[in-house]
Each structure stands twice: as C-alpha cells, then as structure tokens.
Write a protein that holds these residues in place. Sequence first.
Motif, PDB file in Angstrom:
ATOM      1  N   THR A 117       2.052   8.320  -5.983  1.00 37.24           N
ATOM      2  CA  THR A 117       1.221   7.195  -6.007  1.00 37.24           C
ATOM      3  C   THR A 117       1.023   6.628  -7.230  1.00 37.24           C
ATOM      4  OG1 THR A 117      -0.120   8.269  -4.073  1.00 37.24           O
ATOM      5  CG2 THR A 117      -0.997   6.341  -5.386  1.00 37.24           C
ATOM      6  N   THR A 136       7.447   7.119  -1.301  1.00 39.17           N
ATOM      7  CA  THR A 136       8.079   7.958  -1.045  1.00 39.17           C
ATOM      8  C   THR A 136       9.560   7.831  -0.960  1.00 39.17           C
ATOM      9  OG1 THR A 136       6.170   8.599   0.666  1.00 39.17           O
ATOM     10  CG2 THR A 136       8.376   9.757   1.189  1.00 39.17           C
ATOM     11  N   GLN A 193       0.808  -1.194  -0.001  1.00 38.97           N
ATOM     12  CA  GLN A 193      -0.046  -0.108  -0.065  1.00 38.97           C
ATOM     13  C   GLN A 193       0.883   1.206  -0.246  1.00 38.97           C
ATOM     14  OE1 GLN A 193      -2.541  -0.687   3.490  1.00 38.97           O
ATOM     15  NE2 GLN A 193      -4.222  -0.212   2.012  1.00 38.97           N
ATOM     16  N   ALA A 194       1.885   1.053   0.794  1.00 39.13           N
ATOM     17  CA  ALA A 194       2.849   2.299   0.898  1.00 39.13           C
ATOM     18  C   ALA A 194       4.289   1.776   1.168  1.00 39.13           C
ATOM     19  CB  ALA A 194       2.407   3.115   2.015  1.00 39.13           C
ATOM     20  N   THR A 242      -0.377   2.423  -4.720  1.00 36.16           N
ATOM     21  CA  THR A 242       0.834   2.463  -3.855  1.00 36.16           C
ATOM     22  C   THR A 242       1.397   3.724  -3.883  1.00 36.16           C
ATOM     23  OG1 THR A 242       1.062  -0.083  -4.646  1.00 36.16           O
ATOM     24  CG2 THR A 242       3.022   1.221  -3.876  1.00 36.16           C
ATOM     25  N   ARG A 243       1.451   3.994  -2.512  1.00 38.50           N
ATOM     26  CA  ARG A 243       2.239   5.506  -2.523  1.00 38.50           C
ATOM     27  C   ARG A 243       3.666   5.151  -2.236  1.00 38.50           C
ATOM     28  NH1 ARG A 243      -0.140   9.768   2.008  1.00 38.50           N
ATOM     29  NH2 ARG A 243      -1.481   9.914   0.112  1.00 38.50           N
TER      30      ARG A 243
END
Lengths: 114, 111
Positions: free
Chosen positions: B85, B108, B8-9, B105-106
């Motif tokens: 994202t 960073t 998800q992230a 899907t984030r």
Amino acid sequence: SAVISQKPSRDICQRGTSLTIQCQVDSQVTMMFWYRQQPGQSLTLIATANQGSEATYESGFVIDKFPISRPNLTFSTLTVSNMSPEDSSIYLCSGREGGTDTQYFGPGTRLTVL
Amino acid sequence: QQPVQSPQAVILREGEDAVINCSSSKALYSVHWYRQKHGEAPVFLMILLKGGEQKGHEKISASFNEKKQQSSLYLTASQLSYSGTYFCGTETNFGNEKLTFGTGTRLTIIP
C-alpha cells in the motif's frame, strides 16, 4: 538512516487497563511522532512528542487518554489509558531526521483490547 | 485535511506500469511517499519539495506539479516486490514538520 524500535510488538489487554509503548531511535532525530493505524486504513497522527515538555496533540486526541513522554532526543513513550475495544489498533512511532527531513517509522505495536 | 489518493486499488501483471496520484485542496510545502507491506512499517521512498520537481530513478519516480497541489508516483516495469500500500504524506507549511497521510493506494502485482 534512523532505525526505530518499539516494544511491545503486540499485546492483548483488558478493558479499563493501561498500556505503555516504548520507542527507541538509534540516532538523534529532531522530531518524534505517534500515529495510529487501523488495519487497512491510513495513518492518523496522535501527537508530536516534544523533548522535555508536554506533547502537542491533534484534534480528537487528549493528554489524559494518551499521555506521552520524551525525556531525551532518542526515546519516547505513549500510554494508552483506560482502554476500551475502540482503542484496538496499531500504534506507530516515527522520527524525523533533521537536515534530510526524512521521516522513519518503527515496526508498530499491535494492540487488542478485550 | 487528508489528501486524496487515486486509484484506491490497482492490480497489475509483472512488467506493467502504474501511476498513483495524491491530491490536496491547497498548496503543500512537501510531499513524502511511502510503501507499506502488510504487517510492516511504512518505508520511505522519496520526498519532493519544489513545484515542477521530478525525482527518483528509472523504476520508481515521482513528480510534484507547479501549483504544489498534486503529486504522482510512477512505477515502471513493476516487480512482485512493488506490491503493498502506497501512501503520500503531506506537509502544509514550512516548519510544520508533521505529515498528514493520504487515503492510500493498494497495489497488487501478479506474476
């Protein structure tokens, strides 16, 4: 690649009113679509805008609430009718190029309903 | 049915690699990958049509498995500009032409 513009870019509206969002594509696309996206969420397809005929709506979306027009290959409008705060969202126009099957998106219209 | 993306992230340091997966419960006709930065429109990355296909370039590439139910996006030696994202958009039937987008899907990237 297609360049898609939308207006307005954002608006704040009162409950019970309607807003029409315009979408212009700089080149001919075979298909045009309207999506909704809540902040931080995925994109949800509202409908396929068909040239010269009624749009095809996805489950949960109806013509009375989201009337759509597509008078020619490069222009479409989405109206959000009788708005409520639940309609606050980002509305995105999208166009699909024939041949490449690439789908492009406009910058979106951020709608806030008070 | 909405495709499921994983993770998800994810948070990475510059230079690290990432893999983003997109899974469907049934066979797909095509998979389209997009990256969306905050407040901006989704930007098209690539489309995969054939089972077993791999495409892209050294830094950003994607694959589509033989059964055409899963696609993966590979980000190599990530750069700060890769933050955003990522969404997969799936098409279930030839001629259907409408995309159903995954859960997102984030990603960073930190210096």
